[in-house]
Scaffold this active site. Structure first.
Site, short mmCIF file in Angstrom:
data_model
loop_
_atom_site.label_atom_id
_atom_site.label_comp_id
_atom_site.label_asym_id
_atom_site.label_seq_id
_atom_site.Cartn_x
_atom_site.Cartn_y
_atom_site.Cartn_z
N THR A 246 3.59 42.18 20.05
CA THR A 246 3.02 41.51 20.17
C THR A 246 1.68 42.86 20.80
O THR A 246 2.06 43.02 21.12
CB THR A 246 2.44 40.18 21.61
OG1 THR A 246 1.92 40.23 21.84
CG2 THR A 246 3.30 40.84 22.83
N MET B 187 4.27 48.36 16.68
CA MET B 187 3.68 49.12 15.63
C MET B 187 4.68 49.07 14.53
O MET B 187 5.11 49.83 13.41
CB MET B 187 3.00 49.82 15.52
CG MET B 187 1.09 50.18 16.58
SD MET B 187 0.51 51.00 17.34
CE MET B 187 0.13 52.06 15.67
N GLU C 187 5.68 45.48 22.58
CA GLU C 187 4.27 45.78 23.57
C GLU C 187 3.79 47.02 22.42
O GLU C 187 4.04 48.44 22.63
CB GLU C 187 3.86 46.18 24.72
CG GLU C 187 4.64 44.44 25.18
CD GLU C 187 4.13 44.80 26.83
OE1 GLU C 187 3.89 44.07 27.59
OE2 GLU C 187 4.15 45.57 27.36
N CYS C 188 2.25 46.54 22.01
CA CYS C 188 1.46 46.65 20.73
C CYS C 188 1.99 48.56 20.21
O CYS C 188 2.84 47.66 19.26
CB CYS C 188 0.27 48.15 22.33
SG CYS C 188 -0.96 48.16 22.15
N GLY C 189 2.71 49.74 21.14
CA GLY C 189 3.21 50.79 20.38
C GLY C 189 4.22 50.30 19.71
O GLY C 189 4.79 51.03 17.86
#
Length: 461
Positions: free
Chosen positions: A431, A336, A331-333
């Site tokens: 995501t 990335m 998720e998110c971080g």
């Protein structure tokens, strides 16, 4: 239901977080306090745990729905008192009706509200403010006031006399104006507790003010007046499914760079029998042995991009494991971290795991900020095609490059704009959309089934 109270503010910046943390720390010296936070904030919940030693849970109406929210509160408020920190101003929510606001949650849970007011530069006008909040929605029980940034004892006595005479709402005390109490902020709110130094000294100062100037006994008596709560059969936090935790172990990234998780969501996996094994992408050199799943949560990888990029053994361990089919949710971080690189606002790139041939580029503004709804357009490690879920996005980066295999169609509630997300590679789903697995125990079950399949293939090899 036990004792409970909500600490809410008139507006963002009124001091509800400072007051709430002070109350948690002071009350925890004598009582078992269960902290909660209204809304999707990860950072405040980490501060809650820091000051009172107990994990904190997010109460988010949009993501959980009213029944699951009541179930979560009912299941987890097992201490002497539950203290719920509000979000933004008391009546500020997702829409003009205040959906998801602190007031909305207080009504759902039948909680009395203690209103925090920034009283700097105010005298009797504070009475008008309290009276306005009291009368705006009589279904919200504003049971008391705490005054923040007060100029001194005489200022406080003037404010207290005016408010109690004019409105009948009791004043439980005050916090003097003190710049030493301020907590530093960055683009997503407070600087995370994991990065802060000297916190114990700062909070010791805060607790001394709370114990000297706040009527803690009055707050406890107010908490006793919390109304009853109808929880339909105490909805369980997990589905009728269980695994052997000696077999199913999920590595969970947990360090300064990755620490954004909903505690209730993690506990769903635990309650289904999985063993959660924390590890650090920053400091460890490989994933834990014997795992059959990987969960890379959100955080601030951009703040540690150089250190993450230099830890080549960990990057290689994660990429190779995902290539081998390890069920992974990012998720998110965490998303990335699985990109080709993180590129800062000056254009400098820091190589990452490279599972996805795209770049996470930092921007100067928030991207798709706020609550979102996602429809699953193709099967992935969590969900079947057609499943719909609710979550939120909260990031200052965007993915640059083309990757065809996406499985989410995402949009804001009630808005026509849609965008693709949910990047899929083998058994990995990455995501920007954060979800709380407490709302979707079936998704946790799907993930664990994938872990079991991976485990069996590994044993066969």
């Amino acid at each position: 239901m036990g004792k409970g109270v909500m600490i809410a503010g008139t507006h963002s910046g009124s001091g509800k977080t400072t007051v709430g943390l002070g109350l948690l720390g002071a009350l925890s010296k004598k009582y078992t306090v269960t902290p909660f936070k209204v809304g999707p904030d990860y950072i405040d919940t980490a501060y809650h745990k820091f000051v009172c030693g107990r994990v904190s849970y997010n109460l988010d109406v949009f993501m959980l729905g009213e029944e699951r929210l009541k179930a979560l509160y009912g299941l987890k408020s097992d201490g002497d008192i539950a203290l719920v920190e509000g979000v933004m101003g008391l009546f500020d929510g997702l829409d003009t009706q205040g959906f998801g606001s602190s007031a909305h949650v207080a009504k759902i849970l039948n909680l009395p509200v203690i209103l925090v007011i920034d009283a700097s530069g105010m005298a009797r006008s504070a009475s008008a403010m309290v009276g306005g909040f009291r009368d705006f929605d009589r279904e919200v029980n504003i049971a008391g006031v705490i005054l923040n940034k007060v100029g001194g004892q005489k200022h406080y006595e003037l404010l207290k006399q005016s408010i109690e005479r004019d409105t009948g709402v009791p004043v439980f005390g005050f916090i003097p104006g003190d710049p030493e109490l301020c907590l530093p902020e960055r683009h997503l709110g407070l600087v995370p507790v994991y990065e802060m130094e000297g916190l114990k000294k700062k909070f010791h100062r805060l607790y001394s003010y709370i114990e000297r100037y706040i009527d803690l006994d009055g707050i406890l008596r107010t908490a006793e007046k919390a109304g009853s709560l109808d929880i339909k059969g105490q909805v369980p936090a997990f589905a009728d499914f269980c695994v052997n935790n000696e077999a199913v172990k999920i590595a969970v990234a947990m360090d300064e760079a990755f620490n954004f998780y909903y505690q209730s969501g993690l506990e769903v996996f635990r309650d289904m029998g999985a063993k959660l094994v924390p590890f650090s992408p920053l400091h460890d050199i490989a994933l834990p042995d014997g795992i059959s799943g990987l969960y890379l949560g959100g955080g601030f990888p951009e703040m540690f991009a150089g250190q993450l990029s230099r830890n080549l053994p960990m990057l290689e361990s994660i990429k190779n494991s995902i290539e081998s089919g390890l069920p992974t949710y990012a998720e998110c971080g965490g998303f990335m971290y699985l990109s080709r690189c993180i590129r800062d606002q000056e254009g400098k790139g820091y190589p990452m795991a490279g599972v996805y041939d795209i770049e996470a580029v930092m921007t100067r503004r928030l991207q798709h900020f706020g609550y979102v709804e996602a429809e699953v357009t193709s099967e992935n490690v969590l969900a079947e095609k057609g499943f719909k879920l609710r979550g939120h996005e909260f990031h200052h980066s965007e993915m640059v490059g083309f990757f065809e295999n996406t499985c989410y169609l995402v949009g804001k509630p009630g808005k026509p704009e849609k965008w693709r997300c949910g990047y899929r590679f083998k058994n990995c789903l990455a995501t920007y959309v954060h979800i709380d697995f407490f709302a979707y125990p079936n998704l946790a079950e799907n993930f664990l089934r994938k872990c079991l399949e991976f485990l069996k293939r590994s044993e066969f090899k």
